[in-house]
Design an enzyme around this catalytic site. Structure first.
Site, mmCIF file in Angstrom:
data_model
loop_
_atom_site.group_PDB
_atom_site.id
_atom_site.type_symbol
_atom_site.label_atom_id
_atom_site.label_comp_id
_atom_site.label_asym_id
_atom_site.label_seq_id
_atom_site.Cartn_x
_atom_site.Cartn_y
_atom_site.Cartn_z
ATOM 1 N N GLU A 75 0.662 -1.144 -0.084
ATOM 2 C CA GLU A 75 0.019 0.224 0.104
ATOM 3 C C GLU A 75 0.854 1.150 0.031
ATOM 4 O OE1 GLU A 75 -3.670 -0.486 2.452
ATOM 5 O OE2 GLU A 75 -2.633 -2.500 2.945
ATOM 6 N N THR A 90 3.570 3.811 1.536
ATOM 7 C CA THR A 90 4.792 3.840 2.327
ATOM 8 C C THR A 90 5.399 5.225 2.110
ATOM 9 O OG1 THR A 90 6.588 2.822 3.254
ATOM 10 C CG2 THR A 90 6.289 2.864 0.695
ATOM 11 N N TYR A 91 6.256 5.727 2.810
ATOM 12 C CA TYR A 91 7.289 6.789 2.911
ATOM 13 C C TYR A 91 8.575 6.360 2.709
ATOM 14 C CZ TYR A 91 9.944 10.706 4.909
ATOM 15 O OH TYR A 91 10.865 11.566 4.985
ATOM 16 N N HIS A 92 9.260 7.425 1.915
ATOM 17 C CA HIS A 92 10.698 7.266 1.700
ATOM 18 C C HIS A 92 11.516 8.653 2.024
ATOM 19 C CE1 HIS A 92 10.466 3.299 0.456
ATOM 20 N NE2 HIS A 92 9.948 3.440 -0.641
ATOM 21 N N ALA A 113 9.809 -1.705 6.350
ATOM 22 C CA ALA A 113 8.764 -2.003 5.522
ATOM 23 C C ALA A 113 9.257 -2.762 4.172
ATOM 24 C CB ALA A 113 8.125 -0.908 4.772
ATOM 25 N N LEU A 146 13.511 -3.447 0.177
ATOM 26 C CA LEU A 146 12.945 -3.050 1.740
ATOM 27 C C LEU A 146 13.396 -1.663 2.090
ATOM 28 C CD1 LEU A 146 15.882 -3.253 3.540
ATOM 29 C CD2 LEU A 146 15.505 -5.582 2.917
ATOM 30 N N SER A 147 12.843 -1.154 3.043
ATOM 31 C CA SER A 147 13.460 0.172 3.699
ATOM 32 C C SER A 147 13.512 -0.022 5.241
ATOM 33 C CB SER A 147 12.469 1.305 3.460
ATOM 34 O OG SER A 147 11.101 1.170 3.712
ATOM 35 N N CYS A 198 1.020 1.524 4.949
ATOM 36 C CA CYS A 198 0.744 0.247 4.834
ATOM 37 C C CYS A 198 -0.587 -0.275 5.092
ATOM 38 C CB CYS A 198 1.802 -0.756 5.360
ATOM 39 S SG CYS A 198 3.462 -0.551 4.725
#
Length: 241
Positions: free
Chosen positions: A89, A91-93, A166, A180-181, A197
């Site tokens: 869904e 997500t933030y980076h 995530a 992945l993060s 998410c």
């Protein structure tokens, strides 16, 4: 619910070359990263390049996976939003978050998507364990979670817990991309523009938020060691080639 399963080995077939390990400095624009991933996946699938793990940081942005629900984008004008082909869904980076784009040929390893996701989770869990942080899997929530006994209990009486890492993947011709993060020291307030998410009952944390003043370079060393335990040898590269 805690998942007790341990990820199986995802070592490459005997005689396979080591995975290229590439760390980029600075903040890499998301569209630039996706274009490079697309290029690398094509080369790997065609047998023209070895597998690759690309470590980087992005400027602040949100991404929407294939299961993203528009109502979970709480502040659509806060940061750029990118639709992406990975699973999952919103997500933030952003700065202070270690993103690892993992481009592996699962035909050389194990053609099992669930086992691959579990192996990525295992890499994160082992990385955290090396810093005395217990990361856990959850049956109904992809990612890696940390229990927070110092926080108020949840409405159902269970212990509070926060997400520290995530995952979101995509496969093309059995070559993986995205990945992945891991939250090292991002601005946790930036997660407030989304329901991360799609899960609103739990929070988000980072290594620094947990009281570990670690540097990104130190995390990278531990992440590489954990990756090699699960997936096999790596070799440093100066650029993507």
């Amino acid at each position: 619910m805690l998942r007790q399963d341990i990820a199986p080995s995802m070592l490459a077939a005997e005689g396979s070359p080591p995975v290229r390990w590439w760390i980029s400095d600075g903040l890499i624009p998301y569209e630039e990263a996706v274009a490079e991933m697309e290029r690398q996946v094509g080369l790997i699938a065609d047998g023209q390049a070895d597998e690759l793990v690309w470590l980087l940081e992005h400027p602040p942005l949100y991404t929407a996976g294939t299961s993203a629900d528009a109502k979970d984008l709480v502040q659509p004008d806060r940061f750029p939003v990118f639709a992406t082909g990975r699973g999952g869904e919103y997500t933030y980076h952003g700065p202070g978050q270690r993103v690892a784009y993992v481009m592996l040929d699962l035909k050389r390893r194990r053609q099992d998507v669930r086992a691959y996701v579990a192996a990525l989770e295992e890499v994160i869990i082992r990385t955290l364990d090396s810093m005395n942080v217990r990361g856990e899997r959850r049956e109904d929530r992809v990612g890696v979670w940390v229990r927070r006994p110092e926080k108020p209990v949840l409405p159902d009486g269970s212990m509070s817990e926060d997400k520290i890492a995530a995952l979101g993947i995509r496969l093309r011709k059995w070559v993986s991309f995205h990945g992945l993060s891991l939250n090292v020291d991002p601005d946790l307030d930036h997660f407030g523009g989304i329901v991360p998410c799609g899960i609103s009952a739990y929070g988000v944390t980072s290594l620094v938020d947990l009281g570990l003043p670690v540097m990104m370079a130190d995390v990278d060393i531990r992440l590489r060691e954990a990756f090699e335990e699960v997936f096999g040898p790596t070799v440093s590269v100066a650029s993507s080639g």
